[in-house]
Design a protein around this motif. Structure first.
Motif, PDB file in Angstrom:
ATOM      1  N   ALA A   1      41.870  35.442  35.376  1.00 11.52           N
ATOM      2  CA  ALA A   1      40.557  36.369  35.500  1.00 11.52           C
ATOM      3  C   ALA A   1      41.142  37.601  36.399  1.00 11.52           C
ATOM      4  N   LEU A   2      41.944  37.405  37.514  1.00  9.06           N
ATOM      5  CA  LEU A   2      42.432  38.644  38.222  1.00  9.06           C
ATOM      6  C   LEU A   2      43.454  39.219  37.283  1.00  9.06           C
ATOM      7  N   MET A   3      44.561  38.432  36.516  1.00  5.29           N
ATOM      8  CA  MET A   3      45.002  39.476  35.359  1.00  5.29           C
ATOM      9  C   MET A   3      44.292  40.154  34.479  1.00  5.29           C
ATOM     10  N   SER A   4      43.149  39.781  33.934  1.00  2.00           N
ATOM     11  CA  SER A   4      42.496  40.353  33.109  1.00  2.00           C
ATOM     12  C   SER A   4      41.856  41.731  33.746  1.00  2.00           C
ATOM     13  N   ARG A   5      41.451  41.593  35.006  1.00  2.00           N
ATOM     14  CA  ARG A   5      40.884  42.643  35.785  1.00  2.00           C
ATOM     15  C   ARG A   5      41.875  43.675  35.987  1.00  2.00           C
ATOM     16  N   VAL A   6      43.096  43.244  36.375  1.00  2.00           N
ATOM     17  CA  VAL A   6      44.183  44.297  36.630  1.00  2.00           C
ATOM     18  C   VAL A   6      44.348  44.975  35.274  1.00  2.00           C
ATOM     19  N   ILE A   7      44.622  44.250  34.170  1.00  5.22           N
ATOM     20  CA  ILE A   7      44.914  44.932  33.134  1.00  5.22           C
ATOM     21  C   ILE A   7      44.048  45.876  32.371  1.00  5.22           C
ATOM     22  N   THR A   8      42.850  45.591  32.628  1.00  2.00           N
ATOM     23  CA  THR A   8      41.481  46.206  32.236  1.00  2.00           C
ATOM     24  C   THR A   8      41.443  47.594  33.073  1.00  2.00           C
TER      25      THR A   8
ATOM     26  N   PHE B   1      44.816  22.697  40.251  1.00  2.91           N
ATOM     27  CA  PHE B   1      45.807  23.490  39.295  1.00  2.91           C
ATOM     28  C   PHE B   1      44.882  24.417  38.237  1.00  2.91           C
ATOM     29  N   LEU B   2      44.011  23.672  37.712  1.00  2.00           N
ATOM     30  CA  LEU B   2      43.042  24.394  36.749  1.00  2.00           C
ATOM     31  C   LEU B   2      42.362  25.351  37.339  1.00  2.00           C
ATOM     32  N   THR B   3      41.835  25.229  38.446  1.00  4.66           N
ATOM     33  CA  THR B   3      40.847  26.382  39.022  1.00  4.66           C
ATOM     34  C   THR B   3      41.873  27.592  39.303  1.00  4.66           C
ATOM     35  N   LEU B   4      42.966  27.245  40.162  1.00  4.44           N
ATOM     36  CA  LEU B   4      43.807  28.218  40.308  1.00  4.44           C
ATOM     37  C   LEU B   4      44.272  29.154  39.024  1.00  4.44           C
ATOM     38  N   LEU B   5      44.386  28.432  37.807  1.00  2.57           N
ATOM     39  CA  LEU B   5      44.827  29.017  36.730  1.00  2.57           C
ATOM     40  C   LEU B   5      43.764  29.949  36.229  1.00  2.57           C
ATOM     41  N   VAL B   6      42.470  29.549  36.378  1.00 11.09           N
ATOM     42  CA  VAL B   6      41.237  30.283  35.856  1.00 11.09           C
ATOM     43  C   VAL B   6      41.173  31.540  36.879  1.00 11.09           C
TER      44      VAL B   6
END
Length: 93
Positions: free
Chosen positions: A33-40, A24-29
Protein backbone atom coordinates in the motif's frame (compact mmCIF):
# COMPACT_ATOMS: atom_id res chain seq x y z
CA UNK A 1 8.10 -36.22 27.72
CA UNK A 2 4.47 -36.94 28.30
CA UNK A 3 1.61 -36.59 25.85
CA UNK A 4 0.50 -33.33 27.47
CA UNK A 5 3.98 -31.86 27.05
CA UNK A 6 4.11 -32.86 23.39
CA UNK A 7 0.67 -31.39 22.71
CA UNK A 8 1.53 -28.12 24.45
CA UNK A 9 4.82 -27.88 22.52
CA UNK A 10 2.95 -28.54 19.27
CA UNK A 11 0.40 -25.85 20.07
CA UNK A 12 3.14 -23.39 20.99
CA UNK A 13 4.97 -24.11 17.75
CA UNK A 14 1.73 -23.77 15.77
CA UNK A 15 0.90 -20.42 17.36
CA UNK A 16 4.44 -19.16 16.84
CA UNK A 17 4.39 -20.15 13.16
CA UNK A 18 0.93 -18.72 12.53
CA UNK A 19 1.90 -15.51 14.32
CA UNK A 20 5.03 -15.17 12.21
CA UNK A 21 3.04 -15.67 8.99
CA UNK A 22 0.38 -13.18 10.13
CA UNK A 23 2.99 -10.52 10.95
CA UNK A 24 4.82 -11.11 7.65
CA UNK A 25 1.64 -10.84 5.58
CA UNK A 26 0.57 -7.71 7.46
CA UNK A 27 3.93 -6.08 6.75
CA UNK A 28 3.65 -7.14 3.11
CA UNK A 29 0.23 -5.48 2.76
CA UNK A 30 1.46 -2.30 4.42
CA UNK A 31 4.56 -2.18 2.19
CA UNK A 32 2.47 -2.74 -0.94
CA UNK A 33 0.00 0.00 0.00
CA UNK A 34 2.85 2.38 0.80
CA UNK A 35 4.58 1.69 -2.52
CA UNK A 36 1.29 2.23 -4.36
CA UNK A 37 0.78 5.60 -2.72
CA UNK A 38 4.37 6.69 -3.40
CA UNK A 39 4.18 5.70 -7.07
CA UNK A 40 0.78 7.35 -7.53
CA UNK A 41 2.04 10.55 -5.91
CA UNK A 42 5.17 10.51 -8.06
CA UNK A 43 3.25 9.90 -11.30
CA UNK A 44 0.78 12.70 -10.52
CA UNK A 45 3.61 15.08 -9.68
CA UNK A 46 5.59 14.29 -12.83
CA UNK A 47 2.43 14.43 -14.92
CA UNK A 48 2.13 10.84 -16.06
CA UNK A 49 -1.33 10.41 -14.55
CA UNK A 50 -4.25 12.72 -15.32
CA UNK A 51 -5.64 14.60 -12.35
CA UNK A 52 -9.31 13.96 -13.08
CA UNK A 53 -9.17 10.32 -14.07
CA UNK A 54 -9.12 8.57 -17.39
CA UNK A 55 -10.19 10.74 -20.34
CA UNK A 56 -13.17 9.70 -22.45
CA UNK A 57 -12.45 8.03 -25.77
CA UNK A 58 -12.46 10.36 -28.76
CA UNK A 59 -13.52 7.90 -31.46
CA UNK A 60 -16.29 5.32 -31.56
CA UNK A 61 -15.39 2.10 -33.30
CA UNK A 62 -18.20 0.55 -35.33
CA UNK A 63 -18.64 -2.86 -36.85
CA UNK A 64 -16.46 -3.37 -39.91
CA UNK A 65 -18.25 -3.59 -43.24
CA UNK A 66 -18.23 -7.19 -44.43
CA UNK A 67 -19.54 -7.97 -47.91
CA UNK A 68 -19.45 -11.75 -47.62
CA UNK A 69 -22.67 -13.37 -46.57
CA UNK A 70 -23.15 -16.26 -44.20
CA UNK A 71 -24.09 -18.53 -47.11
CA UNK A 72 -20.79 -17.79 -48.86
CA UNK A 73 -18.87 -18.43 -45.64
CA UNK A 74 -20.65 -21.75 -45.10
CA UNK A 75 -19.95 -22.88 -48.66
CA UNK A 76 -16.29 -21.94 -48.31
CA UNK A 77 -16.03 -23.76 -44.99
CA UNK A 78 -17.64 -26.91 -46.36
CA UNK A 79 -15.26 -26.97 -49.33
CA UNK A 80 -12.21 -26.54 -47.10
CA UNK A 81 -13.36 -29.27 -44.71
CA UNK A 82 -14.14 -31.63 -47.61
CA UNK A 83 -10.68 -31.10 -49.06
CA UNK A 84 -9.06 -31.75 -45.68
CA UNK A 85 -11.02 -34.98 -45.16
CA UNK A 86 -10.22 -36.14 -48.69
CA UNK A 87 -6.49 -35.49 -48.20
CA UNK A 88 -6.50 -37.21 -44.80
CA UNK A 89 -8.15 -40.32 -46.26
CA UNK A 90 -5.65 -40.44 -49.14
CA UNK A 91 -2.72 -40.09 -46.77
CA UNK A 92 -3.92 -42.76 -44.30
CA UNK A 93 -5.01 -45.57 -46.66
Amino acid sequence: MTENDLISEGLNLMLLGMGFVFVFLTLLVVATALMSRVITFYEKRVGLLPEEGIPAPTAVLGNPVNNTTTKDKDANLISVLSAAVHRFRQKNK
